[in-house]
Structure formats: structure tokens, C-alpha cells
Scaffold this active site. Structure first.
Site, mmCIF file in Angstrom:
data_model
loop_
_atom_site.group_PDB
_atom_site.id
_atom_site.type_symbol
_atom_site.label_atom_id
_atom_site.label_comp_id
_atom_site.label_asym_id
_atom_site.label_seq_id
_atom_site.Cartn_x
_atom_site.Cartn_y
_atom_site.Cartn_z
ATOM 1 N N HIS A 23 0.824 -1.213 0.000
ATOM 2 C CA HIS A 23 0.000 0.000 0.000
ATOM 3 C C HIS A 23 0.856 1.261 0.000
ATOM 4 O O HIS A 23 0.598 2.203 -0.735
ATOM 5 C CB HIS A 23 -0.977 -0.006 1.182
ATOM 6 C CG HIS A 23 -2.167 -0.880 0.942
ATOM 7 N ND1 HIS A 23 -2.113 -2.245 1.060
ATOM 8 C CD2 HIS A 23 -3.427 -0.595 0.534
ATOM 9 C CE1 HIS A 23 -3.296 -2.754 0.763
ATOM 10 N NE2 HIS A 23 -4.117 -1.779 0.435
ATOM 11 N N LYS A 28 -9.741 -7.425 7.912
ATOM 12 C CA LYS A 28 -10.460 -7.574 9.177
ATOM 13 C C LYS A 28 -10.401 -6.272 9.970
ATOM 14 O O LYS A 28 -9.502 -5.459 9.776
ATOM 15 C CB LYS A 28 -9.892 -8.724 9.997
ATOM 16 C CG LYS A 28 -8.555 -8.427 10.655
ATOM 17 C CD LYS A 28 -8.195 -9.516 11.632
ATOM 18 C CE LYS A 28 -6.766 -9.404 12.128
ATOM 19 N NZ LYS A 28 -6.596 -8.497 13.268
#
Lengths: 292, 191
Positions: free
Chosen positions: B36, B103
Site C-alpha cells: 500500500h 479484518k
């Protein structure tokens, strides 16, 4: 030290692949309590199936095999240097075999040499005792739950938490609120009231060596443990933060002396994938019995 | 249970709502912290890798080589997504992602990007590395293995019936925001 190597390798394998009985029981109990047909219930069912699969396949319960923390109770005169060298060797082999993920990164270069051995990894805490027994406990603590740990310095004006047990209760419950599902709940809290910034967290983690169903011999702390557990489970955060009745499976609190100037409350969060095992070893390094 | 196949159309994504249980099949890519930051800093995806209409999975799997030298995923649950919050929204827009699996949920920037570009957040059960690894049928490729290390590399995985729940949809709804607000209100009553 061939026996010790083999025993530590087996300790790592079993810790990574098999959840201790006390934790499994608590998870199954919580599955009973959740409302049928909710996503909380389906999450717990996946968790239950995951526990069975990991054991059956002898593979990690969770891919984040975590910080590797050994706690060694050893006789006076025990050779700690050889133990630590053997432990590092066992960690290397466990990583090659896939019991542990390649999980240790050089913080300066960002490189992961794939061995899990480096400064601070694994960590070994030795504790001498006046007994001939050699007990080795292991905790594998994943990063998701480690990241939601929190340390509060009292008084905390924002939370209106003073330097008393009521204040401790407020900040511990705040840690539960902030964690939501990010630490892979339902979780277990290990808390230390007092100590310094380092020992506070250290003692909070040692609480995870306790059995889930035990009771605190200190009456005040026992009451606080039960109160936090019950209150947290009325917040509706639930498994994975999906909503539901089970936010925590257990709360374990200890107290350590502090300086007059400091009042820390250190909260460590353990995920449902509570990887903790231990062995008692014979003098030749062979496993005599399992501790959990 | 809704079946989702990758590549996913915008229409399909916009039909999903918070609370929907889904079962996902197709080819996806893993990507976590290093990926990222790299993409957000202007890094390019390797040739042959496209996120368009696809899914990125926040996951650092345990992958070993079997005796024939083939990759085998032995554990592959989600990692905590919120760490990618500074980057995720821009990456959704720039690379055309339709889904993010992770999550713990993500924040307002990602939620806004989901609404703007047509993307959802799928929540997998954290820690359920074995159940989720069973849904991974093959490792097709790996990228940035040397640069980022195994957990942080981009793994191209073929998945089948991967179970997840929509917790942030393309209509501005987030289960995580709802639960936080409700639990905060509940806690206030206990203090």
C-alpha cells in the site's frame, strides 16, 4: 542438547497448531450463547472449524504466528546461554517447517531474512526457582492483538479516570471499546496496574500464562476481573466486532508497585487464537508432561 | 449467501449491503502494509498484475514450497486493515478495485472511496487461517517477494467459495461505525 531442540520444536508446533483446552471450552461456551443466525454466530462457527482444522493438519491456527515469547522456570545454575541458542535453532527449524510464518523484520532496513531469529526474536524470560524442575512456557502473540494493547497514565482527564480502582476500571473498559473487533475478538485481557512503562506491559502479558477459569486470589482484583468481563460483554461489540454477546472470554489482572509519581494501567489484548502452551522437561531435555 | 465472482461489475458491488454474507470465487491479489505504501508513493504494479474490477486481500500468508518446488499456502487469514487507511481510498480510485478483504474494518476515507468508485469492504474472520486457506486452490504467482519479504509480497491466488461478510458497502454504510457508536453509548451507561 538434541533432546531439548526436539522438545522445543514440538512445543512450538503444538503452540501454533493447537488451542489450549481451557480456551477452546470458553469459545464453545460463547458459541452457545450467541443468537442463532447472526454473523456473530457464523464467525464463531468458522473459528470452531478453524481450531479443528489446524489441529488435524498440524498447521498454524493463525497465519500471524506472532511474537515468540518463552518463559523459562529453571533450577539454580541452569545454563541459560545454551538454552537460548537451542531455542533460536528450534525457531529457525519451526519456520522452515511452516509452524511459524517468516515473521521477523529488520526495523531499519525493512528486510525479512525469513528465519524469525534476530534482535529481540525470540524473547526468552528466565526465572530461577529452588526446584529441580525445568518448565518452559511459550506464547505466540500476533500483531493484530498486540496493536490494540494500550497503556494509560492516571489520572486521565478525558476519561475522568482517577488514581483508584474505579479509574482503572474506566481505562480498561476504554481499551475494550477502542479495540472493537480489531484484535480478533472475542479476546482475553491481561492487565497490570502499576509498574513502569516496560514492566507494566511485561506483567500484563504474563497474565496470559494463567488458566482462563482460575480466580484471582486477591479479592479486589478478582471482583474487578469479573466486573470487566461482564460489563464488556454487555457492550454489544461481539466476535470480530460484528455485534453480539461475546466481546471478551476472560480478564486477568495483576498489580505491581509503582513510583509515587507514576500510575500506569497497562492492557494487553490476546486474540481468540490464544496460543499458549508449556512443557515440563526432564534433565535430559525430553518432555515429561504438558502444562496446559 | 451471495456468490461473487471476480472480476466483479460495479452493478454487482452496488447491490451489496452491510451484513450480506458472501462466497467469493476467482483470482485475487494479496497486499498489505509495504504494498500500500509503495503504490501510494507512485510505485507501479508489476507487468501482468491488474486490480481493475478485482479484489485486494489484506493478508500475509504462510507459504511453503512443496517437494516439487510448488508454492503451497498453509495459513491465510486476514490482517488488520485499518493500517492501510491512509492509502486505501486513493488506491481504490486509481487501480479500479471493487473489493477489499480484511479484518477490523476501515475508516471514513475508505468508506467515501467505496461510495465514489463502487467498492465494498469484505470482512473475513480474523485468525481463521486454516478455514480460509482451504478456499485457496492455487498460487498463480508472487511479486515483490525479495523486496518486501513473504508476508508482505503480492501473492496471486486462486480462491473458491471464500467466506466473508460485507461490513462497509458502496452506499456509505459501515457496520464498524454503527457498532462503535452503539458500544460507546452502552459503555457510558456502565460508568
Amino acid at each position: 542438547m538434541q533432546n531439548l531442540h526436539a522438545s522445543l520444536l514440538e512445543l512450538i508446533r503444538r503452540t501454533s497448531a493447537e488451542i489450549p483446552d481451557d480456551v477452546q471450552k470458553a469459545i464453545l461456551d460463547s458459541l452457545e450463547r450467541e443468537k442463532k443466525g447472526t454473523i456473530a454466530e457464523s464467525a464463531l462457527k468458522i473459528i470452531e472449524r478453524n481450531i479443528d482444522l489446524a489441529k488435524q493438519k498440524s498447521q498454524p491456527i493463525c497465519q500471524d504466528t506472532g511474537s515468540i515469547i518463552f518463559y523459562v522456570d529453571c533450577p539454580v545454575g541452569f545454563d541459560q546461554i545454551t538454552f537460548e541458542e537451542t531455542a533460536r535453532g528450534a525457531v529457525r527449524e519451526a519456520t522452515k517447517k511452516g509452524f511459524l510464518r517468516q515473521n521477523s523484520v529488520d526495523s531499519l532496513t525493512g528486510l525479512n531474512d525469513g528465519t524469525n531469529v534476530g534482535p529481540g526474536s525470540p524473547t526468552v524470560h528466565f526465572h530461577q526457582h529452588r526446584s529441580a524442575e525445568l518448565n518452559v512456557r511459550l506464547i505466540l502473540k500476533g500483531g493484530g492483538c498486540e496493536n490494540v494493547g494500550a497503556q494509560y497514565s492516571l489520572p486521565n482527564e478525558k476519561l475522568k479516570a482517577d488514581r483508584d480502582l474505579k479509574g482503572c476500571r474506566k481505562v480498561i473498559l476504554d481499551a475494550v471499546l477502542q479495540a472493537q473487533g480489531k484484535g480478533c475478538g472475542p479476546g482475553i485481557l491481561g492487565v497490570c496496574i502499576g509498574g513502569d512503562r516496560a514492566t507494566g506491559y511485561e506483567f500484563s502479558k504474563q497474565q496470559f500464562l494463567r488458566m482462563l477459569e482460575d480466580r484471582n486470589p486477591n479479592l479486589e482484583l478478582d471482583q474487578l476481573e469479573q466486573d470487566i468481563l461482564q460489563t464488556a460483554n454487555e457492550l454489544g461489540i461481539g466476535p470480530m466486532g460484528f455485534g453480539g454477546k461475546t466481546t471478551l472470554l476472560g480478564v486477568k489482572i495483576c498489580a505491581a508497585n509503582r513510583l509515587p509519581a507514576s500510575f500506569f494501567v497497562s492492557v494487553s489484548y490476546m486474540c481468540w487464537a490464544y496460543r499458549r502452551q508449556g512443557v515440563s522437561l526432564k534433565p535430559d531435555g525430553v518432555i515429561a508432561r504438558w502444562l496446559y | 449467501m451471495t456468490s461473487i465472482t471476480i472480476p466483479i461489475s460495479e452493478e454487482t458491488i452496488r447491490s451489496l449491503k452491510v451484513g450480506d454474507a458472501v462466497s467469493i470465487t476467482g483470482t485475487l491479489f494479496t497486499g498489505r502494509d509495504a504494498v500500500h505504501k509503495f503504490l501510494h508513493d507512485g510505485g507501479k504494479l508489476p507487468p501482468g498484475v491488474s486490480f481493475q474490477d478485482g479484489i485486494i486481500y489484506h493478508c500475509g500468508p504462510v507459504v511453503i514450497k512443496d517437494e516439487q518446488g510448488r508454492w503451497k499456502v498453509t495459513a491465510a487469514g486476514p490482517t488488520t486493515s485499518i493500517r492501510e487507511e491512509p492509502y486505501q481510498g486513493a488506491i481504490i480510485g486509481e487501480f479500479g478495485l471493487r473489493g477489499v478483504i480484511g479484518k477490523g474494518g476501515m475508516g471514513d476515507k475508505t468508506l467515501a472511496a467505496c461510495q465514489e468508485h463502487g467498492c465494498v469492504y469484505f470482512h473475513a474472520v480474523g485468525g481463521a487461517a486454516q478455514v480460509l486457506a482451504e478456499s485457496i486452490k492455487a498460487v498463480r504467482n508472487v511479486y515483490f517477494l525479495r523486496e518486501f519479504g513473504s508476508p508482505e509480497a503480492i501473492w496471486e491466488l486462486e480462491i473458491e467459495n471464500f467466506p466473508a461478510v460485507v461490513t462497509m458497502d458502496a452506499h456509505g454504510n459501515s457496520l464498524h461505525k454503527e457498532i462503535f457508536a452503539a458500544s460507546q453509548a452502552a459503555l457510558a451507561k456502565h460508568l
